[in-house]
Design a protein around this motif. Structure first.
Motif, PDB file in Angstrom:
ATOM      1  N   SER A 152       0.832  -1.213   0.000  1.00  0.00           N
ATOM      2  CA  SER A 152       0.000   0.000   0.000  1.00  0.00           C
ATOM      3  C   SER A 152       0.853   1.245   0.000  1.00  0.00           C
ATOM      4  O   SER A 152       0.430   2.300  -0.461  1.00  0.00           O
ATOM      5  CB  SER A 152      -0.876   0.050   1.253  1.00  0.00           C
ATOM      6  N   ASN A 153       2.061   1.120   0.557  1.00  0.00           N
ATOM      7  CA  ASN A 153       2.936   2.299   0.549  1.00  0.00           C
ATOM      8  C   ASN A 153       3.182   2.765  -0.882  1.00  0.00           C
ATOM      9  O   ASN A 153       3.232   3.961  -1.147  1.00  0.00           O
ATOM     10  CB  ASN A 153       4.265   1.986   1.244  1.00  0.00           C
ATOM     11  N   TYR A 179      -0.206   8.518   9.893  1.00  0.00           N
ATOM     12  CA  TYR A 179       0.713   7.405   9.585  1.00  0.00           C
ATOM     13  C   TYR A 179       1.966   7.958   8.894  1.00  0.00           C
ATOM     14  O   TYR A 179       1.869   8.587   7.846  1.00  0.00           O
ATOM     15  CB  TYR A 179      -0.010   6.394   8.686  1.00  0.00           C
ATOM     16  N   TYR A 199      -5.928  12.679   2.911  1.00  0.00           N
ATOM     17  CA  TYR A 199      -5.540  11.293   3.211  1.00  0.00           C
ATOM     18  C   TYR A 199      -6.268  10.853   4.487  1.00  0.00           C
ATOM     19  O   TYR A 199      -6.177  11.517   5.516  1.00  0.00           O
ATOM     20  CB  TYR A 199      -4.025  11.224   3.404  1.00  0.00           C
ATOM     21  N   LEU A 212      -7.481   7.441   7.064  1.00  0.00           N
ATOM     22  CA  LEU A 212      -7.319   6.045   7.471  1.00  0.00           C
ATOM     23  C   LEU A 212      -8.570   5.670   8.281  1.00  0.00           C
ATOM     24  O   LEU A 212      -8.616   5.934   9.473  1.00  0.00           O
ATOM     25  CB  LEU A 212      -6.074   5.995   8.355  1.00  0.00           C
ATOM     26  N   ASP A 266      -7.007   4.906   2.969  1.00  0.00           N
ATOM     27  CA  ASP A 266      -6.019   3.861   3.249  1.00  0.00           C
ATOM     28  C   ASP A 266      -6.637   2.872   4.236  1.00  0.00           C
ATOM     29  O   ASP A 266      -6.710   3.139   5.431  1.00  0.00           O
ATOM     30  CB  ASP A 266      -4.756   4.523   3.831  1.00  0.00           C
ATOM     31  N   TYR A 305      -6.027  -1.944   7.527  1.00  0.00           N
ATOM     32  CA  TYR A 305      -6.328  -2.860   8.642  1.00  0.00           C
ATOM     33  C   TYR A 305      -7.751  -3.390   8.640  1.00  0.00           C
ATOM     34  O   TYR A 305      -8.167  -4.049   9.596  1.00  0.00           O
ATOM     35  CB  TYR A 305      -6.035  -2.137   9.977  1.00  0.00           C
ATOM     36  N   SER A 348      -0.579  -7.296   3.281  1.00  0.00           N
ATOM     37  CA  SER A 348       0.471  -7.300   4.314  1.00  0.00           C
ATOM     38  C   SER A 348      -0.042  -7.751   5.674  1.00  0.00           C
ATOM     39  O   SER A 348       0.669  -8.404   6.426  1.00  0.00           O
ATOM     40  CB  SER A 348       1.066  -5.902   4.480  1.00  0.00           C
TER      41      SER A 348
HETATM   42  C1  LIG Z   1      -1.863   2.821   7.673  1.00  0.00           C
HETATM   43  C2  LIG Z   1      -0.931   2.028   6.847  1.00  0.00           C
HETATM   44  N1  LIG Z   1      -0.988   2.150   5.514  1.00  0.00           N
HETATM   45  C3  LIG Z   1      -0.163   1.458   4.730  1.00  0.00           C
HETATM   46  C4  LIG Z   1       0.785   0.618   5.258  1.00  0.00           C
HETATM   47  C5  LIG Z   1       1.720  -0.064   4.336  1.00  0.00           C
HETATM   48  O1  LIG Z   1       1.354  -1.348   4.049  1.00  0.00           O
HETATM   49  P1  LIG Z   1       2.101  -2.182   2.936  1.00  0.00           P
HETATM   50  O2  LIG Z   1       2.896  -3.209   3.640  1.00  0.00           O
HETATM   51  O3  LIG Z   1       0.991  -2.757   2.122  1.00  0.00           O
HETATM   52  O4  LIG Z   1       2.953  -1.241   2.139  1.00  0.00           O
HETATM   53  C6  LIG Z   1       0.885   0.467   6.635  1.00  0.00           C
HETATM   54  C7  LIG Z   1       1.899  -0.421   7.213  1.00  0.00           C
HETATM   55  O5  LIG Z   1       2.326  -0.347   8.305  1.00  0.00           O
HETATM   56  C8  LIG Z   1       0.005   1.201   7.448  1.00  0.00           C
HETATM   57  O6  LIG Z   1       0.055   1.125   8.780  1.00  0.00           O
END
Ligand SMILES: Cc1ncc(COP(=O)(O)O)c(C=O)c1O
Length: 400
Positions: free
Chosen positions: A101-102, A126, A174, A176, A209, A212, A240
């Protein structure tokens, strides 16, 4: 050889904090409550091994080629079906696989903005996303979070000011929505709906995003922001937290027109087609609900262990929202506490956490910290909280 002159690296790095892996290799014996790693037993090693072998044996020549094999389509179909649970009803042409996701956050940010554009985030936020937004050279403004998630009312006031020309209109916000990292809170349905309405009214995008979302400890699943505003939301989630972060596989859901632009920004061409082949077999092999259940239970038990230990060892010295899912718990200490100093002493005593300041742009409060309950077992969690409380009390008494 002539003496080397100092090299002038890209100015884009200036002021960009590196938090992520910087703590990962702390000294042995340390109980790491700093980073959100899945607990080791959460990985389905046998099934993943079989899926890897099967991907190579039955589709090797395709899976190892640039073009990849049939697994890519199957993964997209799985995501399409799973997304219905979030009230997202799209065809596979709305889904793009990314390397974590990053990467999705980075791609979306660079697709939506030019350097200098305004981007709004929550506070705390984040830090992985912050890094992407800094590198995209955007101008960041942060908005507060309470027990219902982002304060959409404060966002609306700022949008009214932006519409009146008193500040820059954001290109995107952005958000979450589920089990916030680091705050642990969940955005209420009313706020999700309102935010989507505002995106249409003021013509900005929302990056949603949802890393979780699957790790829900028993509450009801709320509809995604995307479901309220598909034309103005770029949604993303990841394997992930539900398979393993090391496979680096996640996805973006958006309008095909936006995706076509994101694909131009995605200069790596394709996310590992071999891993997609492997994951498609894994998803075919396991009953996903049966795979997920013990995982979620594992995190819930860890959350409970942490909450109980905090009550036991800190009493009412600290406050927090009990997270209903995810990996993190956000502690607030009395205002005079300095969690940077606390971190220093805690690491010496054998416990790590992330200092709350890492999650703010400006006006960084000194009295917050983030604890991850995702990695350690319940016994370690209790021991770590006990140590942390001892260090805190010692520090507090030294100040008094
Ligand atoms: C809020 C959030 N977004 C994205 C990610 C990144 O996830 P990925 O491993 O899919 O890059 C994390 C990972 O810690 C996260 O906490």
């Amino acid at each position: 050889m002539e003496k080397l002159e100092p090299f002038s690296f890209s100015k884009r790095f200036e002021g960009v904090p590196l938090i992520g892996s910087a703590f990962a290799g702390e000294h042995p014996g340390l109980i790491p409550l700093a980073f959100g790693f899945p607990y080791p037993d959460s990985f389905s090693i046998d099934e993943l091994a079989e899926s890897s072998v099967s991907a190579l044996r039955t589709a090797g020549t395709e899976a190892l080629q640039y073009s990849g094999g049939p697994g890519q389509k199957k993964v997209l179909e799985w995501i399409r079906e799973r997304s219905r649970l979030r009230s997202i009803h799209v065809d596979t042409d709305h889904i793009l696989i990314t390397s974590g996701s990053n990467q999705g956050i980075d791609l979306a940010a660079r697709t939506l903005t030019d350097p200098g554009d305004a981007v709004w985030v929550d506070a705390p936020v984040y830090f992985g996303a912050l890094r992407a937004f800094y590198l995209a050279q955007t101008e960041l403004t942060a908005f507060p979070v309470d027990d219902q998630g982002l304060r959409v009312d404060v966002v609306e006031e700022a949008l009214i000011e932006a519409a009146a020309g008193k500040r820059a209109m954001p290109k995107f916000i952005y958000v979450l929505p589920n089990y916030h990292n680091p705050a642990g809170v969940t955005l209420s349905v009313e706020r999700r709906k309102k935010l989507a309405e505002l995106a249409y009214q003021y013509n900005f995008y929302i990056i949603e995003d949802d890393a979780y979302v699957e790790l829900n400890f028993g509450g009801e699943f709320l509809p995604s922001i995307y479901s309220f505003g598909p034309e103005r939301v770029i949604y993303m989630s990841t394997f992930s937290k539900i398979v393993a972060p090391g496979i680096r596989m996640a996805w973006v859901i958006s309008d095909p027109e936006v995706l076509s632009r994101i694909k131009i920004v995605k200069t790596d061409g394709l996310t590992s087609v071999f891993v997609q082949e492997m994951i498609s077999r894994f998803l075919e092999k396991v009953d996903f609900e049966a795979h997920l259940k013990p995982l979620v239970e594992g995190y819930r038990l860890r959350r409970d262990a942490m909450v109980n230990a905090i009550h036991e060892f800190f009493g009412d010295e600290v406050s927090f929202e009990k997270p209903e899912g995810g990996f993190f718990l956000w502690l607030t200490f009395p205002p005079e506490t300095d969690t940077t100093k606390l971190l220093h002493e805690a690491v010496k005593a054998g416990v790590s956490f992330v200092d709350g300041k890492s999650f703010y742009l400006v006006d960084k409060p000194t009295n917050n910290l983030r604890l991850a309950f995702s990695f350690c077992d319940e016994k370690q969690i209790r021991e770590a909280i006990q140590k942390l409380a001892e260090v805190y009390k010692k520090q507090k008494n030294a100040v008094c």
